[in-house]
Design an enzyme around this catalytic site. Sequence first.
Site, PDB file in Angstrom:
ATOM      1  N   ALA A   1      -4.964  -2.197   5.578  1.00  0.00           N
ATOM      2  CA  ALA A   1      -6.395  -1.647   6.063  1.00  0.00           C
ATOM      3  C   ALA A   1      -7.291  -2.005   4.681  1.00  0.00           C
ATOM      4  O   ALA A   1      -6.721  -2.236   3.591  1.00  0.00           O
ATOM      5  CB  ALA A   1      -6.499  -0.133   6.292  1.00  0.00           C
TER       6      ALA A   1
ATOM      7  N   TYR B   1     -16.670   2.258   7.130  1.00  0.00           N
ATOM      8  CA  TYR B   1     -15.203   2.375   7.318  1.00  0.00           C
ATOM      9  C   TYR B   1     -14.841   3.058   8.301  1.00  0.00           C
ATOM     10  O   TYR B   1     -13.989   2.543   9.046  1.00  0.00           O
ATOM     11  CB  TYR B   1     -14.804   3.214   5.979  1.00  0.00           C
ATOM     12  CG  TYR B   1     -13.148   3.419   6.015  1.00  0.00           C
ATOM     13  CD1 TYR B   1     -12.017   2.666   5.872  1.00  0.00           C
ATOM     14  CD2 TYR B   1     -12.805   4.864   6.310  1.00  0.00           C
ATOM     15  CE1 TYR B   1     -10.788   3.079   6.033  1.00  0.00           C
ATOM     16  CE2 TYR B   1     -11.454   5.226   6.351  1.00  0.00           C
ATOM     17  CZ  TYR B   1     -10.528   4.273   6.258  1.00  0.00           C
ATOM     18  OH  TYR B   1      -9.031   4.761   6.355  1.00  0.00           O
TER      19      TYR B   1
ATOM     20  N   ASP C   1      -2.535 -12.282   5.900  1.00  0.00           N
ATOM     21  CA  ASP C   1      -3.700 -11.651   5.927  1.00  0.00           C
ATOM     22  C   ASP C   1      -3.943 -11.393   7.387  1.00  0.00           C
ATOM     23  O   ASP C   1      -3.997 -12.351   8.070  1.00  0.00           O
ATOM     24  CB  ASP C   1      -4.711 -12.707   5.275  1.00  0.00           C
ATOM     25  CG  ASP C   1      -6.200 -12.279   5.481  1.00  0.00           C
ATOM     26  OD1 ASP C   1      -6.375 -11.193   6.057  1.00  0.00           O
ATOM     27  OD2 ASP C   1      -6.987 -12.965   4.935  1.00  0.00           O
TER      28      ASP C   1
ATOM     29  N   THR D   1      -9.495   0.090   2.678  1.00  0.00           N
ATOM     30  CA  THR D   1      -9.467   1.418   2.606  1.00  0.00           C
ATOM     31  C   THR D   1     -10.417   1.966   1.538  1.00  0.00           C
ATOM     32  O   THR D   1     -10.455   3.110   1.218  1.00  0.00           O
ATOM     33  CB  THR D   1      -7.936   2.133   2.147  1.00  0.00           C
ATOM     34  OG1 THR D   1      -7.449   1.485   1.113  1.00  0.00           O
ATOM     35  CG2 THR D   1      -6.929   2.023   3.406  1.00  0.00           C
TER      36      THR D   1
ATOM     37  N   THR E   1      -7.690   6.415  11.348  1.00  0.00           N
ATOM     38  CA  THR E   1      -8.447   7.551  10.287  1.00  0.00           C
ATOM     39  C   THR E   1      -9.008   8.693  11.122  1.00  0.00           C
ATOM     40  O   THR E   1      -9.686   8.502  11.998  1.00  0.00           O
ATOM     41  CB  THR E   1      -9.333   7.039   9.357  1.00  0.00           C
ATOM     42  OG1 THR E   1      -9.878   7.977   8.599  1.00  0.00           O
ATOM     43  CG2 THR E   1     -10.406   6.086  10.074  1.00  0.00           C
TER      44      THR E   1
ATOM     45  N   LYS F   1     -12.861   1.159  11.470  1.00  0.00           N
ATOM     46  CA  LYS F   1     -11.551   1.551  12.024  1.00  0.00           C
ATOM     47  C   LYS F   1     -11.675   2.068  13.492  1.00  0.00           C
ATOM     48  O   LYS F   1     -10.564   1.750  14.090  1.00  0.00           O
ATOM     49  CB  LYS F   1     -11.012   3.022  10.937  1.00  0.00           C
ATOM     50  CG  LYS F   1     -10.854   2.602   9.536  1.00  0.00           C
ATOM     51  CD  LYS F   1      -9.625   1.745   9.324  1.00  0.00           C
ATOM     52  CE  LYS F   1      -8.248   2.465   9.804  1.00  0.00           C
ATOM     53  NZ  LYS F   1      -6.934   1.507   9.298  1.00  0.00           N
TER      54      LYS F   1
ATOM     55  N   GLY G   1       0.813  -0.988   0.176  1.00  0.00           N
ATOM     56  CA  GLY G   1       0.130  -0.086   0.058  1.00  0.00           C
ATOM     57  C   GLY G   1       0.741   1.195   0.076  1.00  0.00           C
ATOM     58  O   GLY G   1       1.923   1.138   0.010  1.00  0.00           O
ATOM     59  N   GLN G   2       0.159   2.427  -0.058  1.00  0.00           N
ATOM     60  CA  GLN G   2       1.023   3.632   0.090  1.00  0.00           C
ATOM     61  C   GLN G   2       1.761   3.863   1.163  1.00  0.00           C
ATOM     62  O   GLN G   2       3.187   3.946   0.746  1.00  0.00           O
ATOM     63  CB  GLN G   2      -0.047   4.781  -0.155  1.00  0.00           C
ATOM     64  CG  GLN G   2      -1.007   5.034  -1.095  1.00  0.00           C
ATOM     65  CD  GLN G   2      -1.749   6.278  -1.006  1.00  0.00           C
ATOM     66  OE1 GLN G   2      -1.148   7.226  -1.324  1.00  0.00           O
ATOM     67  NE2 GLN G   2      -2.774   6.385  -0.759  1.00  0.00           N
ATOM     68  N   LEU G   3       1.435   3.829   2.415  1.00  0.00           N
ATOM     69  CA  LEU G   3       1.965   3.655   3.395  1.00  0.00           C
ATOM     70  C   LEU G   3       3.073   2.681   3.735  1.00  0.00           C
ATOM     71  O   LEU G   3       4.248   2.949   4.091  1.00  0.00           O
ATOM     72  CB  LEU G   3       1.342   3.846   5.023  1.00  0.00           C
ATOM     73  CG  LEU G   3       2.086   3.645   6.145  1.00  0.00           C
ATOM     74  CD1 LEU G   3       3.093   4.994   6.281  1.00  0.00           C
ATOM     75  CD2 LEU G   3       1.057   3.429   7.278  1.00  0.00           C
TER      76      LEU G   3
HETATM   77  N1  LIG Z   1      -5.687   6.550   1.992  1.00  0.00           N
HETATM   78  C1  LIG Z   1      -6.076   7.537   2.909  1.00  0.00           C
HETATM   79  O1  LIG Z   1      -6.659   8.582   2.393  1.00  0.00           O
HETATM   80  C2  LIG Z   1      -6.292   7.336   4.298  1.00  0.00           C
HETATM   81  C3  LIG Z   1      -6.992   8.430   5.115  1.00  0.00           C
HETATM   82  C4  LIG Z   1      -7.075   8.449   6.499  1.00  0.00           C
HETATM   83  C5  LIG Z   1      -6.380   6.879   7.098  1.00  0.00           C
HETATM   84  N2  LIG Z   1      -5.721   6.268   6.265  1.00  0.00           N
HETATM   85  C6  LIG Z   1      -5.213   4.908   7.157  1.00  0.00           C
HETATM   86  O2  LIG Z   1      -3.805   4.815   6.485  1.00  0.00           O
HETATM   87  C7  LIG Z   1      -3.382   3.522   6.651  1.00  0.00           C
HETATM   88  C8  LIG Z   1      -2.496   3.420   5.349  1.00  0.00           C
HETATM   89  O3  LIG Z   1      -3.503   3.653   4.173  1.00  0.00           O
HETATM   90  P1  LIG Z   1      -2.999   3.432   2.577  1.00  0.00           P
HETATM   91  O4  LIG Z   1      -3.522   4.594   2.125  1.00  0.00           O
HETATM   92  O5  LIG Z   1      -1.413   3.091   2.560  1.00  0.00           O
HETATM   93  O6  LIG Z   1      -3.665   2.360   2.188  1.00  0.00           O
HETATM   94  P2  LIG Z   1      -3.760   1.327   0.774  1.00  0.00           P
HETATM   95  O7  LIG Z   1      -2.538   2.108  -0.134  1.00  0.00           O
HETATM   96  O8  LIG Z   1      -4.992   1.094   0.391  1.00  0.00           O
HETATM   97  O9  LIG Z   1      -2.965   0.087   1.506  1.00  0.00           O
HETATM   98  C9  LIG Z   1      -3.490  -0.880   2.069  1.00  0.00           C
HETATM   99  C10 LIG Z   1      -3.090  -2.101   2.196  1.00  0.00           C
HETATM  100  O10 LIG Z   1      -3.743  -3.023   2.988  1.00  0.00           O
HETATM  101  C11 LIG Z   1      -3.738  -4.461   2.313  1.00  0.00           C
HETATM  102  N3  LIG Z   1      -4.587  -5.135   2.801  1.00  0.00           N
HETATM  103  C12 LIG Z   1      -6.024  -5.071   2.625  1.00  0.00           C
HETATM  104  N4  LIG Z   1      -6.578  -6.125   3.135  1.00  0.00           N
HETATM  105  C13 LIG Z   1      -5.614  -6.914   3.843  1.00  0.00           C
HETATM  106  C14 LIG Z   1      -5.391  -7.786   4.730  1.00  0.00           C
HETATM  107  N5  LIG Z   1      -6.681  -8.492   5.091  1.00  0.00           N
HETATM  108  N6  LIG Z   1      -4.458  -8.373   5.222  1.00  0.00           N
HETATM  109  C15 LIG Z   1      -3.149  -7.657   5.043  1.00  0.00           C
HETATM  110  N7  LIG Z   1      -3.142  -6.600   4.001  1.00  0.00           N
HETATM  111  C16 LIG Z   1      -4.270  -6.310   3.547  1.00  0.00           C
HETATM  112  C17 LIG Z   1      -3.877  -3.958   0.959  1.00  0.00           C
HETATM  113  O11 LIG Z   1      -3.474  -4.935   0.100  1.00  0.00           O
HETATM  114  P3  LIG Z   1      -4.193  -5.502  -1.295  1.00  0.00           P
HETATM  115  O12 LIG Z   1      -3.900  -4.331  -2.196  1.00  0.00           O
HETATM  116  O13 LIG Z   1      -3.403  -6.545  -1.959  1.00  0.00           O
HETATM  117  O14 LIG Z   1      -5.519  -5.595  -0.906  1.00  0.00           O
HETATM  118  C18 LIG Z   1      -3.006  -2.680   0.585  1.00  0.00           C
HETATM  119  O15 LIG Z   1      -1.724  -2.945   0.104  1.00  0.00           O
HETATM  120  C19 LIG Z   1      -4.596   2.756   6.783  1.00  0.00           C
HETATM  121  O16 LIG Z   1      -4.891   2.440   8.158  1.00  0.00           O
HETATM  122  C20 LIG Z   1      -5.721   3.679   6.354  1.00  0.00           C
HETATM  123  O17 LIG Z   1      -6.963   3.123   7.070  1.00  0.00           O
HETATM  124  C21 LIG Z   1      -5.661   6.397   4.831  1.00  0.00           C
END
Ligand SMILES: NC(=O)c1ccc[n+]([C@@H]2O[C@H](COP(=O)([O-])OP(=O)(O)OC[C@H]3O[C@@H](n4cnc5c(N)ncnc54)[C@H](OP(=O)(O)O)[C@@H]3O)[C@@H](O)[C@H]2O)c1
Length: 284
Positions: A59, A124, A35, A61, A100, A128, A10-12
């Site tokens: 997450a 969501y 998982d 997301t 979040t 969370k 993911g991004q983070l």
């Molecule tokens: N993006 C935002 O704007 C935002 C805003 C507020 C808070 N956050 C929080 O910040 C954190 C990082 O977000 P991000 O933007 O980096 O998210 P992201 O790019 O969507 O990455 C999330 C990663 O989680 C993986 N994932 C999903 N289900 C899973 C599971 N059951 N077991 C293991 N991995 C799993 C996904 O893998 P797959 O792709 O293979 O499914 C994906 O690589 C999260 O906690 C998110 O809730 C994000």
Amino acid sequence: MKILLTGASGQLGRCFQDRLPEGWQLHAFGSAELDISNKSQVEEIVSSLKPDAIVNAAAYTAVDKAESEPEQAAKVNTQGPQNLALAARAVGAKLVHVSTDYVFDGQGNHPYLETDATNPLGVYGKTKLDGENAALAALPEAAVVRTAWVFSEYGNNFVKTMVKLAESRDALGIVSDQRGCPTYAGDLANALITLLKVEASGGIYHYGGDREVSWFEFADKIFDVAVAEGRLEKKPALTAMTTEQYPTPAKRPAYSVLDGEKIKSLGVALSDWDAALQDIIRKF
Ligand SMILES: NC(=O)c1ccc[n+]([C@@H]2O[C@H](COP(=O)([O-])OP(=O)(O)OC[C@H]3O[C@@H](n4cnc5c(N)ncnc54)[C@H](OP(=O)(O)O)[C@@H]3O)[C@@H](O)[C@H]2O)c1
């Protein structure tokens, strides 16, 4: 420091890997290898690796899709952090978990403190919030970092969507009545690393950008930078829209600015998202 990173694609997750301090040992797992909703798999991997710390960047997301997939969202966002917290406790590892701004209803008019009342508007945010509580109940020493409006050079995010849309459209309507603080995932990754270095005490921390904007103002800034960096020939005409004019399956908070004073007191700088925007648009 031996780190187990979840959500590595993911991004983070990707930004964290790019910034790993020298001498730290990283074991990074994508969703296919680990998982987090699978309790026995989490236990098995954590107990065999015995990390010093687990960083949960995984997450569910998809904010709108979660409305029609509440069980799946809860498995990842609630049971996932609970599984990780229990496994961390069993081996004496630290846990840094990410949450979040969508735990708030957005009716406030001052930056949200960690102690302010939560009231998520959608699935969501609710899953969370339940995940924060589950992680802290299992491991009170866990650090739970709420962040917002995350973007980066990786994955899908608002910045990439805007630049892509502007390649084919001369005019765009953007929501102007939701305000928040964009956060560069690379800055967030550095913040998590600092929390681990200073051995931050358990509880909730707010981390986001150092300047609030509406989505409209954010888009306007993105296009200014994209034109200045030669990524777009010209800026599309922008029209401010209301949330009502742009209905989505999940309701979103109108105001979700997070107060970052608590995390700043540990020596963490808030995200300078303006600077990050220039860097990543150059990389697109
Ligand atoms: N993006 C935002 O704007 C935002 C805003 C507020 C808070 N956050 C929080 O910040 C954190 C990082 O977000 P991000 O933007 O980096 O998210 P992201 O790019 O969507 O990455 C999330 C990663 O989680 C993986 N994932 C999903 N289900 C899973 C599971 N059951 N077991 C293991 N991995 C799993 C996904 O893998 P797959 O792709 O293979 O499914 C994906 O690589 C999260 O906690 C998110 O809730 C994000």
